[in-house]
Design a protein around this motif. Structure first.
Motif, PDB file in Angstrom:
ATOM      1  N   ARG A 193       0.563  -1.192  -0.188  1.00  0.00           N
ATOM      2  CA  ARG A 193      -0.078  -0.093   0.159  1.00  0.00           C
ATOM      3  C   ARG A 193       1.164   1.004  -0.382  1.00  0.00           C
ATOM      4  O   ARG A 193       1.309   1.345   0.634  1.00  0.00           O
ATOM      5  N   PRO A 194       0.376   2.208  -0.722  1.00  0.00           N
ATOM      6  CA  PRO A 194       1.405   3.689  -0.989  1.00  0.00           C
ATOM      7  C   PRO A 194       1.116   4.535  -0.110  1.00  0.00           C
ATOM      8  O   PRO A 194       0.068   4.639   0.904  1.00  0.00           O
ATOM      9  N   LEU A 195       2.106   5.622   0.459  1.00  0.00           N
ATOM     10  CA  LEU A 195       1.899   5.939   1.960  1.00  0.00           C
ATOM     11  C   LEU A 195       0.950   7.376   1.066  1.00  0.00           C
ATOM     12  O   LEU A 195      -0.131   7.956   1.997  1.00  0.00           O
ATOM     13  N   SER A 196       1.209   7.543   0.075  1.00  0.00           N
ATOM     14  CA  SER A 196       0.111   8.484  -0.298  1.00  0.00           C
ATOM     15  C   SER A 196      -0.361   8.306  -1.849  1.00  0.00           C
ATOM     16  O   SER A 196       0.834   7.633  -2.688  1.00  0.00           O
ATOM     17  N   PHE A 197      -1.170   8.761  -2.703  1.00  0.00           N
ATOM     18  CA  PHE A 197      -0.885   8.895  -4.519  1.00  0.00           C
ATOM     19  C   PHE A 197      -1.732   9.771  -4.509  1.00  0.00           C
ATOM     20  O   PHE A 197      -2.125  11.264  -4.092  1.00  0.00           O
ATOM     21  N   THR A 198      -1.186  10.151  -6.403  1.00  0.00           N
ATOM     22  CA  THR A 198      -2.192  10.801  -6.393  1.00  0.00           C
ATOM     23  C   THR A 198      -2.947  10.744  -7.854  1.00  0.00           C
ATOM     24  O   THR A 198      -1.682   9.826  -8.692  1.00  0.00           O
ATOM     25  N   LYS A 199      -3.475  10.828  -8.122  1.00  0.00           N
ATOM     26  CA  LYS A 199      -4.617  10.674  -9.805  1.00  0.00           C
ATOM     27  C   LYS A 199      -4.699  11.363 -10.536  1.00  0.00           C
ATOM     28  O   LYS A 199      -5.494  12.155 -10.450  1.00  0.00           O
ATOM     29  N   PHE A 214      -5.081   8.110 -17.476  1.00  0.00           N
ATOM     30  CA  PHE A 214      -5.033   8.381 -16.646  1.00  0.00           C
ATOM     31  C   PHE A 214      -3.310   8.033 -16.288  1.00  0.00           C
ATOM     32  O   PHE A 214      -3.100   7.018 -16.737  1.00  0.00           O
ATOM     33  N   THR A 215      -3.453   8.441 -14.924  1.00  0.00           N
ATOM     34  CA  THR A 215      -2.083   8.084 -15.012  1.00  0.00           C
ATOM     35  C   THR A 215      -2.320   8.972 -12.861  1.00  0.00           C
ATOM     36  O   THR A 215      -2.403   8.944 -12.341  1.00  0.00           O
ATOM     37  N   TYR A 216      -1.087   7.353 -12.364  1.00  0.00           N
ATOM     38  CA  TYR A 216      -1.320   8.031 -10.813  1.00  0.00           C
ATOM     39  C   TYR A 216       0.021   7.658 -10.448  1.00  0.00           C
ATOM     40  O   TYR A 216       1.347   7.314 -11.249  1.00  0.00           O
ATOM     41  N   HIS A 217       0.334   8.971  -9.446  1.00  0.00           N
ATOM     42  CA  HIS A 217       1.467   8.686  -9.389  1.00  0.00           C
ATOM     43  C   HIS A 217       1.516   8.592  -7.854  1.00  0.00           C
ATOM     44  O   HIS A 217       1.137   8.557  -6.919  1.00  0.00           O
ATOM     45  N   LEU A 218       2.159   7.166  -7.053  1.00  0.00           N
ATOM     46  CA  LEU A 218       2.315   6.974  -5.873  1.00  0.00           C
ATOM     47  C   LEU A 218       3.248   6.855  -4.908  1.00  0.00           C
ATOM     48  O   LEU A 218       4.610   6.377  -5.866  1.00  0.00           O
ATOM     49  N   LYS A 219       3.442   6.989  -3.811  1.00  0.00           N
ATOM     50  CA  LYS A 219       4.754   7.370  -2.535  1.00  0.00           C
ATOM     51  C   LYS A 219       4.875   6.371  -1.853  1.00  0.00           C
ATOM     52  O   LYS A 219       4.172   6.378  -1.117  1.00  0.00           O
ATOM     53  N   TYR A 220       6.132   5.967  -1.824  1.00  0.00           N
ATOM     54  CA  TYR A 220       6.331   4.729  -0.895  1.00  0.00           C
ATOM     55  C   TYR A 220       7.188   5.111   0.240  1.00  0.00           C
ATOM     56  O   TYR A 220       7.542   5.651  -0.550  1.00  0.00           O
ATOM     57  N   PRO A 221       7.331   4.107   1.079  1.00  0.00           N
ATOM     58  CA  PRO A 221       9.008   4.910   1.575  1.00  0.00           C
ATOM     59  C   PRO A 221      10.191   4.205   1.616  1.00  0.00           C
ATOM     60  O   PRO A 221      10.200   4.182  -0.255  1.00  0.00           O
ATOM     61  N   ASN A 222      11.120   5.027   1.898  1.00  0.00           N
ATOM     62  CA  ASN A 222      12.560   4.738   1.198  1.00  0.00           C
ATOM     63  C   ASN A 222      12.353   6.187  -0.324  1.00  0.00           C
ATOM     64  O   ASN A 222      13.083   5.712  -1.181  1.00  0.00           O
ATOM     65  N   ILE A 329      -7.017  -5.964  -2.757  1.00  0.00           N
ATOM     66  CA  ILE A 329      -7.939  -5.458  -3.103  1.00  0.00           C
ATOM     67  C   ILE A 329      -8.770  -4.106  -2.166  1.00  0.00           C
ATOM     68  O   ILE A 329      -9.346  -3.303  -3.337  1.00  0.00           O
ATOM     69  N   ALA A 330      -9.049  -5.002  -1.106  1.00  0.00           N
ATOM     70  CA  ALA A 330      -9.321  -3.011  -0.580  1.00  0.00           C
ATOM     71  C   ALA A 330      -8.197  -2.201  -0.863  1.00  0.00           C
ATOM     72  O   ALA A 330      -8.936  -1.171  -1.028  1.00  0.00           O
ATOM     73  N   TRP A 331      -6.925  -1.537  -0.815  1.00  0.00           N
ATOM     74  CA  TRP A 331      -6.221  -0.932  -1.338  1.00  0.00           C
ATOM     75  C   TRP A 331      -5.932  -0.780  -2.873  1.00  0.00           C
ATOM     76  O   TRP A 331      -6.080   0.874  -3.069  1.00  0.00           O
TER      77      TRP A 331
END
Length: 338
Positions: A193-199, A214-222, A329-331
């Motif tokens: 699961r990403p820490l945050s995202f934009t869509k 569409f485009t997503y930017h997912l931000k993860y740890p590190n 699936i919830a994520w």
């Protein structure tokens, strides 16, 4: 495999013919007993022993059927999955699971209440390209990952004849719920699961009511950034996978052949099944301590959608953990419905 799972299929359209029937008919862990065909009766030409029911209710009333594959239009997934669970069936449900995360929770809660398994059909985890990307990332050869790009692009000006994909007031419509469900699942399968995202979405085809980009930017740890993009008016197809780490990069086109082979009549038991053509290797570029590039071409593993059905078998018969989890699936739905 001790006892085959008696299986029924809710539709024999493109997905039933290509993505389901060839597997449940050749995998010894399944018996393909019945299909729903409301008008044209086509399944019998290839599967003469399979019963063709006229309605979903008729198939669900068949007490011998243990597993129901829900491969109907997106907006029917929630209702049909719930009906099948209430009928005491295990369910293999095509993506997207539903239109909302609230519906997903209701379905899984019902599955737990009925002591039945609800399993999502996310076949792209068994694509040859994704298997190669997973292998290289897990090897650590790229170092700390910085950027990951997953794309699925098309050039299709015409609107789909499938109204549920193109109608604004139909739940789970548009490209986000179609190809987006694959890309989001790919990201979650590898990184969680990403820490945050934009869509960001857009509508570019003439006459379209629903997002076709569409485009997503997912931000993860590190400091890991994951970008998921798809469009239906992309004239020059970019690599489907581009992974950049502190030690090197991996580029790979989406060349999985399974859908085309199955559409052409090849069975998943054929020796040539799942093997990408020559020239479609992944390109691995590694930098040494003198900043010299070392290029390696890596042959992808065979695509293997049968692996998903093997997982279904072991989940139903041995109560094994299904690899696409309720939590994942919830994520996914959090991102799709945002």
């Amino acid at each position: 495999m001790s006892k085959p799972i008696i299986t029924g299929l809710l539709s024999y359209g493109m997905s039933g013919r290509i993505f389901h029937a060839p597997f449940i008919s050749t995998n010894p862990g399944f018996t393909f007993k019945a299909v729903v065909e409301r008008s044209q009766k086509k399944a019998g030409a290839r599967y003469p022993d399979v019963i063709s029911y006229n309605s979903v209710d008729e198939l669900l009333a068949d007490d011998e059927i243990e597993l129901v594959i829900v491969n109907t239009p997106n907006d029917t997934h929630f209702d049909f999955a719930c009906k099948a669970l209430n009928a005491g069936k295990h369910v293999l449900l095509e993506k997207p699971a539903a239109a909302t995360s609230a519906e997903v929770k209701i379905m899984y809660d019902l599955a737990h209440e009925m002591n039945r398994h609800l399993m999502l059909y996310q076949n792209r985890r068994w694509d040859s390209g994704f298997l190669l990307v997973k292998e290289v990332i897990e090897s650590g050869r790229l170092g700390q990952l910085q950027e990951v790009y997953f794309r699925m692009d098309r050039f299709k000006r015409a609107l789909s004849p499938k109204a549920f994909k193109e109608t604004a007031d139909t739940p789970a419509n548009g490209l986000v719920y179609d190809l987006g469900a694959h890309l989001v699942d790919n990201a979650i399968a590898l990184f969680g699961r990403p820490l945050s995202f934009t869509k960001t979405t857009g509508i570019y085809r003439e006459g379209s009511e629903v997002p076709d980009y569409f485009t997503y930017h997912l931000k993860y740890p590190n400091q890991l950034n994951v970008f998921l993009t798809s469009g239906l008016l992309i004239a020059e197809i970019l690599p489907g996978f581009a992974i950049h780490g502190t030690e090197g990069s991996l580029l790979k086109e989406r060349c999985d052949v399974q859908e085309a082979q199955l559409d052409g009549g090849m069975l998943p038991t054929d020796a040539a099944y799942g093997i990408e053509p020559d020239g479609s290797d992944g390109k691995l570029v590694l930098m040494d301590f003198e900043n010299k590039r070392h290029i390696e071409y890596i042959t992808p593993p065979k695509g293997h959608y049968m692996g998903l059905f093997d997982s279904v078998y072991h989940t139903v018969r041995n109560n094994a953990l299904y690899p696409i989890t309720e939590e994942q699936i919830a994520w996914q739905l959090e991102l799709l419905e945002a």
